[in-house]
Write a protein that holds these residues in place. Structure first.
Motif, PDB file in Angstrom:
ATOM      1  N   LEU A 315       0.696  -1.108  -0.050  1.00 56.65           N
ATOM      2  CA  LEU A 315      -0.310  -0.477   0.020  1.00 56.65           C
ATOM      3  C   LEU A 315       0.730   1.597  -0.251  1.00 56.65           C
ATOM      4  O   LEU A 315       0.337   2.269  -0.299  1.00 56.65           O
ATOM      5  CB  LEU A 315      -0.830  -0.307   1.645  1.00 56.65           C
ATOM      6  CG  LEU A 315      -1.887  -1.457   1.750  1.00 56.65           C
ATOM      7  CD1 LEU A 315      -2.766  -1.219   2.463  1.00 56.65           C
ATOM      8  CD2 LEU A 315      -2.519  -1.787   0.346  1.00 56.65           C
ATOM      9  N   SER A 316       1.759   1.189   0.945  1.00 58.28           N
ATOM     10  CA  SER A 316       2.876   2.610   1.054  1.00 58.28           C
ATOM     11  C   SER A 316       4.322   1.727   1.008  1.00 58.28           C
ATOM     12  O   SER A 316       3.984   0.821   1.703  1.00 58.28           O
ATOM     13  CB  SER A 316       2.715   3.353   1.958  1.00 58.28           C
ATOM     14  OG  SER A 316       2.395   3.357   2.752  1.00 58.28           O
ATOM     15  N   VAL A 317       5.755   2.747   0.929  1.00 62.37           N
ATOM     16  CA  VAL A 317       6.949   2.218   1.625  1.00 62.37           C
ATOM     17  C   VAL A 317       7.076   4.067   1.662  1.00 62.37           C
ATOM     18  O   VAL A 317       7.124   4.458   1.209  1.00 62.37           O
ATOM     19  CB  VAL A 317       7.483   1.660   0.239  1.00 62.37           C
ATOM     20  CG1 VAL A 317       6.781   0.756  -0.005  1.00 62.37           C
ATOM     21  CG2 VAL A 317       7.840   2.442  -0.940  1.00 62.37           C
ATOM     22  N   LYS A 318       7.944   3.219   3.294  1.00 67.17           N
ATOM     23  CA  LYS A 318       9.060   4.939   3.291  1.00 67.17           C
ATOM     24  C   LYS A 318      10.247   4.301   4.277  1.00 67.17           C
ATOM     25  O   LYS A 318      10.831   3.318   4.069  1.00 67.17           O
ATOM     26  CB  LYS A 318       8.161   5.652   4.665  1.00 67.17           C
ATOM     27  CG  LYS A 318       8.021   4.829   5.309  1.00 67.17           C
ATOM     28  CD  LYS A 318       7.229   5.478   7.237  1.00 67.17           C
ATOM     29  CE  LYS A 318       7.114   4.838   7.875  1.00 67.17           C
ATOM     30  NZ  LYS A 318       6.215   5.316   9.013  1.00 67.17           N
ATOM     31  N   GLU A 319      11.266   4.994   3.561  1.00 65.26           N
ATOM     32  CA  GLU A 319      12.344   4.848   4.058  1.00 65.26           C
ATOM     33  C   GLU A 319      12.727   5.417   5.958  1.00 65.26           C
ATOM     34  O   GLU A 319      12.296   6.209   6.327  1.00 65.26           O
ATOM     35  CB  GLU A 319      13.868   5.580   3.519  1.00 65.26           C
ATOM     36  CG  GLU A 319      14.931   5.171   3.690  1.00 65.26           C
ATOM     37  CD  GLU A 319      16.018   5.601   3.007  1.00 65.26           C
ATOM     38  OE1 GLU A 319      17.337   5.456   2.750  1.00 65.26           O
ATOM     39  OE2 GLU A 319      15.666   6.983   2.741  1.00 65.26           O
ATOM     40  N   GLU A 320      13.195   4.600   6.352  1.00 64.31           N
ATOM     41  CA  GLU A 320      12.976   4.814   8.230  1.00 64.31           C
ATOM     42  C   GLU A 320      14.387   4.609   8.903  1.00 64.31           C
ATOM     43  O   GLU A 320      14.750   3.129   9.271  1.00 64.31           O
ATOM     44  CB  GLU A 320      11.851   3.826   9.155  1.00 64.31           C
ATOM     45  CG  GLU A 320      12.066   4.490  10.334  1.00 64.31           C
ATOM     46  CD  GLU A 320      10.140   4.234  11.070  1.00 64.31           C
ATOM     47  OE1 GLU A 320      10.549   3.167  11.624  1.00 64.31           O
ATOM     48  OE2 GLU A 320       9.138   4.445  10.486  1.00 64.31           O
ATOM     49  N   GLY A 321      14.833   5.045   8.671  1.00 62.87           N
ATOM     50  CA  GLY A 321      16.362   4.887   8.641  1.00 62.87           C
ATOM     51  C   GLY A 321      17.087   3.929   8.522  1.00 62.87           C
ATOM     52  O   GLY A 321      17.163   4.690   7.132  1.00 62.87           O
ATOM     53  N   LYS A 322      17.709   2.550   8.460  1.00 67.58           N
ATOM     54  CA  LYS A 322      17.661   1.690   7.752  1.00 67.58           C
ATOM     55  C   LYS A 322      17.199   0.866   6.969  1.00 67.58           C
ATOM     56  O   LYS A 322      17.957   0.055   6.046  1.00 67.58           O
ATOM     57  CB  LYS A 322      19.412   0.747   8.659  1.00 67.58           C
ATOM     58  CG  LYS A 322      21.238   1.682   8.506  1.00 67.58           C
ATOM     59  CD  LYS A 322      21.611   0.860   9.335  1.00 67.58           C
ATOM     60  CE  LYS A 322      22.342   1.356   9.676  1.00 67.58           C
ATOM     61  NZ  LYS A 322      23.656   0.789  10.777  1.00 67.58           N
ATOM     62  N   ASP A 323      15.958   0.949   7.523  1.00 68.67           N
ATOM     63  CA  ASP A 323      14.776  -0.044   6.983  1.00 68.67           C
ATOM     64  C   ASP A 323      14.090   0.584   6.014  1.00 68.67           C
ATOM     65  O   ASP A 323      14.203   1.937   5.830  1.00 68.67           O
ATOM     66  CB  ASP A 323      14.004  -0.631   7.576  1.00 68.67           C
ATOM     67  CG  ASP A 323      14.674  -1.098   9.177  1.00 68.67           C
ATOM     68  OD1 ASP A 323      15.663  -2.069   9.120  1.00 68.67           O
ATOM     69  OD2 ASP A 323      14.354  -1.707  10.576  1.00 68.67           O
ATOM     70  N   VAL A 324      13.818  -0.644   5.185  1.00 69.04           N
ATOM     71  CA  VAL A 324      12.355   0.481   3.210  1.00 69.04           C
ATOM     72  C   VAL A 324      11.190  -0.326   4.605  1.00 69.04           C
ATOM     73  O   VAL A 324      10.715  -1.491   4.745  1.00 69.04           O
ATOM     74  CB  VAL A 324      12.825  -0.164   3.095  1.00 69.04           C
ATOM     75  CG1 VAL A 324      11.534   0.007   2.237  1.00 69.04           C
ATOM     76  CG2 VAL A 324      14.272   0.786   2.122  1.00 69.04           C
ATOM     77  N   VAL A 325      10.241   0.524   4.318  1.00 65.83           N
ATOM     78  CA  VAL A 325       9.820   0.489   5.665  1.00 65.83           C
ATOM     79  C   VAL A 325       8.127  -0.852   4.920  1.00 65.83           C
ATOM     80  O   VAL A 325       7.555   0.846   4.098  1.00 65.83           O
ATOM     81  CB  VAL A 325       8.860   0.514   7.243  1.00 65.83           C
ATOM     82  CG1 VAL A 325       7.131   0.585   7.259  1.00 65.83           C
ATOM     83  CG2 VAL A 325       9.999   1.480   8.002  1.00 65.83           C
ATOM     84  N   VAL A 326       7.561  -1.699   4.421  1.00 68.12           N
ATOM     85  CA  VAL A 326       6.393  -1.782   4.177  1.00 68.12           C
ATOM     86  C   VAL A 326       5.242  -1.892   3.859  1.00 68.12           C
ATOM     87  O   VAL A 326       5.561  -2.781   5.520  1.00 68.12           O
ATOM     88  CB  VAL A 326       6.606  -2.752   2.634  1.00 68.12           C
ATOM     89  CG1 VAL A 326       5.682  -3.085   1.588  1.00 68.12           C
ATOM     90  CG2 VAL A 326       8.583  -2.569   1.740  1.00 68.12           C
ATOM     91  N   THR A 327       4.287  -0.356   4.048  1.00 63.67           N
ATOM     92  CA  THR A 327       2.512  -0.826   4.242  1.00 63.67           C
ATOM     93  C   THR A 327       1.643  -1.734   3.591  1.00 63.67           C
ATOM     94  O   THR A 327       1.780  -1.818   2.286  1.00 63.67           O
ATOM     95  CB  THR A 327       1.623   0.384   4.874  1.00 63.67           C
ATOM     96  OG1 THR A 327       2.828   0.864   5.817  1.00 63.67           O
ATOM     97  CG2 THR A 327       0.545   0.281   5.217  1.00 63.67           C
ATOM     98  N   THR A 328       1.331  -2.829   4.144  1.00 67.42           N
ATOM     99  CA  THR A 328       0.579  -3.695   3.825  1.00 67.42           C
ATOM    100  C   THR A 328      -0.867  -3.775   4.807  1.00 67.42           C
ATOM    101  O   THR A 328      -0.677  -3.574   5.517  1.00 67.42           O
ATOM    102  CB  THR A 328       1.014  -5.474   3.665  1.00 67.42           C
ATOM    103  OG1 THR A 328       0.846  -6.402   4.823  1.00 67.42           O
ATOM    104  CG2 THR A 328       2.618  -5.574   2.997  1.00 67.42           C
ATOM    105  N   PRO A 329      -2.375  -4.416   4.364  1.00 67.43           N
ATOM    106  CA  PRO A 329      -3.562  -4.835   4.859  1.00 67.43           C
ATOM    107  C   PRO A 329      -3.438  -6.049   5.984  1.00 67.43           C
ATOM    108  O   PRO A 329      -4.104  -5.764   6.603  1.00 67.43           O
ATOM    109  CB  PRO A 329      -4.183  -5.973   3.591  1.00 67.43           C
ATOM    110  CG  PRO A 329      -3.126  -5.163   2.238  1.00 67.43           C
ATOM    111  CD  PRO A 329      -1.832  -5.319   2.523  1.00 67.43           C
ATOM    112  N   HIS A 330      -1.764  -6.311   6.587  1.00 67.39           N
ATOM    113  CA  HIS A 330      -1.571  -7.297   6.954  1.00 67.39           C
ATOM    114  C   HIS A 330      -0.418  -6.284   8.365  1.00 67.39           C
ATOM    115  O   HIS A 330      -0.331  -7.375   8.843  1.00 67.39           O
ATOM    116  CB  HIS A 330      -1.173  -8.735   6.245  1.00 67.39           C
ATOM    117  CG  HIS A 330      -2.331  -9.459   5.702  1.00 67.39           C
ATOM    118  ND1 HIS A 330      -3.364  -9.244   5.519  1.00 67.39           N
ATOM    119  CD2 HIS A 330      -1.875  -9.404   4.453  1.00 67.39           C
ATOM    120  CE1 HIS A 330      -3.537 -10.032   4.379  1.00 67.39           C
ATOM    121  NE2 HIS A 330      -2.674  -9.461   3.932  1.00 67.39           N
TER     122      HIS A 330
END
Length: 472
Positions: A315-330
């Motif tokens: 649904l969306s992605v973002k960079e958070e520190g060293k992580d790539v954070v992916v948002t899903t329905p779960h």
């Protein structure tokens, strides 16, 4: 291999009747004009050139952006171990037994090796195509990138960027676009990814990826197709710490429509169907998609650090520190790097060489209105082609109509109009037959009066004596 090369030459010599050049030479301001310029030196371009040669159209040339041996995807961004098509499928040989992949493979590795072979490796397929090019002596100019197509004096004026930044112009009566899967648009990465992340955090499956740099990393893969699984497997084999493949569908595609399509009826005559029936065929084929082959899936599943997640769109992605954070329905998933296997978009305007003419080209949405419950934005974006793979104008009175008729689209985007064709090994022979017949027909008709004059000027006696034969 030398014995096979000789057999190819002997076979072609036995069927050379009526394959001599019949096209009348053309010039423009003293420069030679090609009868056909072929853009793309991969399997579709090679087969097209050979097909034209078999029809006596020899004033041709193939142009490819890549250096010799790097045409097509096979040793660049393809990451499958083997082809996805069965080994018995033929293509660039155009029905000549000595030119088939089997003949080449047996000459190189032996008949027993062919017998035990499951599928041909992608490296061997590239080597086979290189051999076809060489043994048929097909004219190919590498490191020629097509920049622009113009129309002057009823001829196509092609501008290329060559090695060293040199620009070159070529005149041609016809052009065949054999530029593969992405030839009707561009590889696609969703905007929500490109706008949110620096390029260093993701790559499309079509790109060069340094998998060694992904060793020990957490990799997120987006996509349900075979390429997504190929790239997931490659990352795992290079020591990725964890690979999670996510797909929007609730189940992984399992039915391969290509296997159904591999019959002479569909491959030969699909383009003769009316628009509604073709539309319904393609909606079904595109909906099924092409699943990962069983061996590709097992290639991933053999790694304990691989997981797939159905019904899990990003649904969306973002960079958070060293992580790539992916948002899903779960919930959220965290990765170090993303591999995007979302295929390509059909959008002729994204092709630099078609930038001038794209607004004039008829698309399916311009020519056909499907029933309300059978809409498809994807199918509607494809070009609506004529019976010879040629582009058609949106407006019949468009002054560029003659130019569009000289451009033949032998890319994947031809599929809704013509069925499988140049970008598919399975259908290559059938597509090339139809394409080259159509091009030859146009060239002959255009010069019909000149051919008539040639006949009127013909004065070679066959009967040279009215005397009785001399007995010896």
């Amino acid at each position: 291999m030398e014995q096979l090369n000789k057999r190819v030459r002997d076979d072609l010599a036995k069927i050379q009747y009526a394959t001599g050049n019949w096209c009348i030479p053309h010039k423009h301001d003293g420069e030679d004009v090609l009868d056909v310029a072929i853009i793309g030196g991969g399997q579709g371009g090679l087969a097209t050139c050979f097909g034209l040669k078999r029809r006596g159209i020899t004033n041709t040339c193939i142009f490819d952006t890549a250096p010799k041996g790097g045409e097509g995807p096979w040793i660049t961004f393809a990451r499958m171990l083997t082809l996805r098509t069965p080994k018995y499928v033929t293509g660039p040989d155009l029905g000549i037994p000595s030119l088939t992949p089997q003949s080449w493979y047996e000459a190189r590795y032996g008949a027993a090796a062919w017998h035990t072979l499951d599928k041909i490796s992608r490296q061997d397929w590239q080597a086979y195509l290189d051999w076809v090019r060489d043994v048929l002596d097909l004219p190919v100019k590498n490191e020629h990138e097509l920049l622009d197509i113009d129309w002057q004096d009823n001829l196509l004026k092609l501008t290329f960027a060559c090695a060293g930044g040199v620009k070159k112009q070529v005149w041609a009566r016809k052009i065949v676009l054999a530029t593969g899967i992405e030839g009707g648009g561009a590889w696609h990465v969703p905007d929500f990814i490109t706008k949110a992340l620096p390029k260093a955090r993701y790559a499309h499956t079509c790109e060069q990826i340094d998998f060694e740099k992904l060793r020990g990393k957490r990799i997120g893969v987006l996509g349900a197709g075979a390429s997504a699984f190929d790239n997931a497997a490659t990352a795992l084999e290079h020591g990725a710490k964890q690979v999670d493949l996510c797909l929007r569908r609730k189940k992984i595609p399992s039915v391969n429509p290509y296997r159904w399509m591999e019959n002479a009826g569909f491959l030969s005559y699909f383009s003769e169907l009316d628009d509604l029936v073709r539309w319904r065929f393609m909606r079904r084929i595109y909906d099924l998609n092409q699943p990962p082959p069983q061996d590709t899936f097992w290639r991933c599943r053999s790694h304990k650090n691989f997981a797939f997640h159905t019904g899990t769109p990003w649904l969306s992605v973002k960079e958070e520190g060293k992580d790539v954070v992916v948002t899903t329905p779960h919930g959220e998933m965290r990765f170090d790097f993303l591999i995007i296997g979302t295929g390509f978009v059909i959008d002729l305007a994204q092709r630099p060489e078609l930038a001038k003419v794209a607004p004039h080209i008829a698309l399916w949405r311009d020519c056909f209105a499907p029933p309300e419950d059978e809409q498809s934005t994807l199918l509607g974006s494809h070009p609506y082609l004529g019976e010879r793979f040629q582009f058609l104008p949106r407006n019949a009175s468009d002054p560029l109509a003659p130019m569009l008729a000289a451009i033949h689209n032998f890319t994947f985007s031809a599929t809704p109009s013509m069925g499988l064709s140049g970008s598919s090994i399975s259908a290559m022979r059938f597509g090339v037959e139809k394409l080259t017949f159509g091009i030859g027909r146009d060239l002959f008709v255009q010069d019909g009066e000149k051919h008539l004059q040639s006949l009127l000027d013909y004065n070679v006696d066959e009967l040279v004596s009215l005397e009785p034969p001399q007995c010896v």
